[in-house]
Design a protein around this motif. Structure first.
Motif, short mmCIF file in Angstrom:
data_model
loop_
_atom_site.label_atom_id
_atom_site.label_comp_id
_atom_site.label_asym_id
_atom_site.label_seq_id
_atom_site.Cartn_x
_atom_site.Cartn_y
_atom_site.Cartn_z
N ARG A 5 2.65 5.63 1.83
CA ARG A 5 2.41 7.02 2.20
C ARG A 5 2.31 7.14 3.72
O ARG A 5 2.65 8.16 4.29
CB ARG A 5 1.13 7.53 1.54
CG ARG A 5 1.28 7.53 0.01
CD ARG A 5 0.41 8.57 -0.65
NE ARG A 5 0.96 8.82 -1.99
CZ ARG A 5 0.59 9.82 -2.76
NH1 ARG A 5 -0.29 10.69 -2.32
NH2 ARG A 5 1.13 9.97 -3.94
N ASP A 6 1.78 6.07 4.34
CA ASP A 6 1.66 6.06 5.80
C ASP A 6 2.17 4.68 6.23
O ASP A 6 1.43 3.69 6.17
CB ASP A 6 0.19 6.29 6.20
CG ASP A 6 0.02 6.37 7.70
OD1 ASP A 6 1.04 6.48 8.41
OD2 ASP A 6 -1.13 6.28 8.16
N ASN A 7 3.42 4.64 6.63
CA ASN A 7 4.15 3.38 6.84
C ASN A 7 3.44 2.45 7.85
O ASN A 7 3.32 2.79 9.02
CB ASN A 7 5.54 3.74 7.35
CG ASN A 7 6.50 2.56 7.27
OD1 ASN A 7 6.09 1.42 7.30
ND2 ASN A 7 7.79 2.88 7.16
N LEU B 5 0.00 3.74 -1.66
CA LEU B 5 1.39 3.63 -2.13
C LEU B 5 1.65 4.74 -3.13
O LEU B 5 0.75 5.16 -3.85
CB LEU B 5 1.61 2.31 -2.86
CG LEU B 5 1.22 1.02 -2.17
CD1 LEU B 5 1.47 -0.15 -3.10
CD2 LEU B 5 2.03 0.86 -0.89
N THR B 6 2.89 5.16 -3.21
CA THR B 6 3.31 6.09 -4.26
C THR B 6 4.11 5.31 -5.30
O THR B 6 5.02 4.54 -4.95
CB THR B 6 4.21 7.20 -3.68
OG1 THR B 6 3.51 7.82 -2.62
CG2 THR B 6 4.55 8.23 -4.73
N VAL B 7 3.78 5.51 -6.56
CA VAL B 7 4.54 4.90 -7.65
C VAL B 7 5.83 5.70 -7.83
O VAL B 7 5.79 6.90 -8.11
CB VAL B 7 3.73 4.91 -8.96
CG1 VAL B 7 4.56 4.33 -10.11
CG2 VAL B 7 2.43 4.16 -8.78
N GLU B 8 6.96 5.04 -7.66
CA GLU B 8 8.24 5.75 -7.68
C GLU B 8 8.83 5.87 -9.08
O GLU B 8 9.61 6.78 -9.35
CB GLU B 8 9.24 5.04 -6.76
CG GLU B 8 8.90 5.14 -5.28
CD GLU B 8 9.09 6.56 -4.73
OE1 GLU B 8 10.17 7.14 -4.96
OE2 GLU B 8 8.16 7.07 -4.09
N ARG B 9 8.53 4.89 -9.93
CA ARG B 9 9.01 5.01 -11.32
C ARG B 9 8.10 4.21 -12.25
O ARG B 9 7.39 3.31 -11.81
CB ARG B 9 10.47 4.54 -11.44
CG ARG B 9 10.68 3.11 -11.02
CD ARG B 9 12.14 2.76 -11.08
NE ARG B 9 12.63 2.61 -12.44
CZ ARG B 9 13.84 2.16 -12.73
NH1 ARG B 9 14.69 1.86 -11.77
NH2 ARG B 9 14.23 2.04 -13.98
N LEU C 296 -1.70 4.77 -5.21
CA LEU C 296 -2.49 3.55 -5.41
C LEU C 296 -3.02 3.07 -4.07
O LEU C 296 -2.29 3.10 -3.08
CB LEU C 296 -1.62 2.44 -6.01
CG LEU C 296 -0.80 2.74 -7.26
CD1 LEU C 296 0.05 1.51 -7.62
CD2 LEU C 296 -1.71 3.12 -8.42
N SER C 297 -4.24 2.59 -4.06
CA SER C 297 -4.78 1.96 -2.86
C SER C 297 -4.73 0.44 -3.04
O SER C 297 -5.41 -0.12 -3.90
CB SER C 297 -6.23 2.42 -2.64
OG SER C 297 -6.79 1.71 -1.56
N ILE C 298 -3.88 -0.22 -2.26
CA ILE C 298 -3.63 -1.66 -2.42
C ILE C 298 -3.63 -2.29 -1.02
O ILE C 298 -3.06 -1.71 -0.10
CB ILE C 298 -2.25 -1.92 -3.07
CG1 ILE C 298 -2.07 -1.13 -4.37
CG2 ILE C 298 -2.00 -3.40 -3.27
CD1 ILE C 298 -2.54 -1.78 -5.62
N PRO C 299 -4.23 -3.47 -0.87
CA PRO C 299 -4.23 -4.07 0.48
C PRO C 299 -2.89 -4.70 0.87
O PRO C 299 -2.17 -5.22 0.02
CB PRO C 299 -5.30 -5.16 0.40
CG PRO C 299 -5.70 -5.27 -1.02
CD PRO C 299 -5.02 -4.23 -1.83
N VAL C 300 -2.60 -4.61 2.16
CA VAL C 300 -1.50 -5.40 2.74
C VAL C 300 -2.10 -6.40 3.71
O VAL C 300 -3.18 -6.16 4.26
CB VAL C 300 -0.45 -4.55 3.49
CG1 VAL C 300 0.33 -3.66 2.56
CG2 VAL C 300 -1.09 -3.73 4.60
N SER D 42 -6.17 -1.80 3.60
CA SER D 42 -5.68 -1.12 2.39
C SER D 42 -4.73 -0.01 2.79
O SER D 42 -4.96 0.67 3.78
CB SER D 42 -6.85 -0.54 1.60
OG SER D 42 -7.49 -1.59 0.92
N VAL D 43 -3.67 0.13 2.02
CA VAL D 43 -2.73 1.22 2.28
C VAL D 43 -2.52 2.00 0.98
O VAL D 43 -2.79 1.49 -0.10
CB VAL D 43 -1.35 0.71 2.78
CG1 VAL D 43 -1.51 -0.02 4.10
CG2 VAL D 43 -0.68 -0.19 1.75
#
Lengths: 82, 222
Positions: free
Chosen positions: B170-172, B119-123, B138-142, B116-117
């Motif tokens: 947020r943490d590439n 993410l920031t919602v940009e718009r 948001l916490s979403i899996p990659v 899980s990573v």
């Protein structure tokens, strides 16, 4: 029959992590003078034609359309007699 | 009206069912499953291009699938304004078919990243993000080996200037340029992203942060 070899390489400046990892592995094996490793693909096409100009044009069209992604890759075409 | 969604299935797709479940949750009806050799699409509000390893990732991820019969129809539909969501391998397909700019290359660390990573919602003014707030995390899996987004400097500047970055890491996890996790086309109706919102739609899955994306779709596009 003409054989066309399409060589596909990542563009200069596009990160090539596979090449970098291979370079590190070579260094571990003692090959210390390897400055850089770049990794690409060789695609060999046997074409049903004897017209070299047509074969080259066709291979280039295939490379532009599918074999290479122009955003990240460059390609070159070499013709050989099969 | 309930959402008319279609999920395209390629040989090697493996998130088509997850996508269908997520879409059914918000649409109130099952999406149509569309085989990659189909040459005619039913009337749809949204086309979902799922993750997986279409055609075994041969040549380049998504390269072969991008030229499959159904993709000609998907590209034509997108150009008419039908919304298209491509996740993971679906994002590869969107760049390979020219619906989105740039390309996805091997992760900078070479490793397949599966976790899980954040993410920031940009718009939020798009059909996909109305349920979120600007800057929300948001916490979403990659789950990918080739998720490293790259584009030339002009393209990156354009994406940033035009507000076409949908989500940033947020943490590439993969080396993506400008921490880009997902991008929109010019109209905001085509979205490609590497993280899997369809794998984060109920708490039992570890996160339900992806549900808002599907709820937004159902609200706006139905």
């Amino acid at each position: 029959m003409i054989r066309a070899e399409v060589r596909v390489m990542l563009k200069n400046g596009v990160l090539d992590p596979q090449g970098q990892a291979t370079r590190k592995a070579l260094a571990h094996l003692g090959f210390s003078d390897v400055e850089a490793v770049r990794q690409g693909k060789l695609i060999v096409l046997d074409l049903n034609t004897d017209d070299r100009a047509a074969a080259e044009a066709e291979a280039r069209a295939m490379a532009s359309k599918l074999l290479a992604n122009p955003v990240i890759e460059d390609f070159s075409v070499e013709l050989l007699d099969a | 009206m309930s959402l008319r969604a279609g999920v395209v299935v390629f040989p090697g797709s493996n998130c088509d069912r997850d996508g269908a479940v997520a879409l059914a949750m918000v649409a109130g009806r099952k999406p149509k499953m569309i085989w990659h050799q189909d040459t005619k699409l039913p009337p749809l509000d949204l086309i979902f291009l799922p993750g997986g390893f279409s055609y075994g990732d041969y040549l380049r991820c998504g390269a072969i699938a991008a030229h499959s019969p159904v993709m000609r129809e998907v590209v034509a539909a997108a150009k008419k304004g039908v919304a298209v969501l491509g996740v993971c391998n679906g994002f590869h397909l969107l760049t390979e078919s020219g619906l989105l700019p740039g390309a996805l290359i091997r992760n900078a660390g070479l490793k397949f990243v599966c976790r899980s990573v954040d993410l920031t919602v940009e718009r939020t003014d798009t059909p996909y993000a109305g349920r979120y707030t600007q800057g929300q995390s948001l916490s979403i899996p990659v789950a990918h080996g080739d998720g490293n987004y790259t584009a030339d400097a002009d393209t990156l500047a354009r994406l940033n200037d035009e507000g076409r970055v949908a989500f940033r890491y947020r943490d590439n996890p993969n080396g993506s340029a400008d921490n880009i996790a997902g991008i929109y086309n010019e109209t905001g109706r085509v979205l490609g992203m590497m993280p899997h919102p369809e794998r984060a739609v109920e708490p039992m899955l570890g996160s339900s942060d992806g549900l808002g994306l599907f709820q937004s779709i159902a609200e706006v596009l139905a």
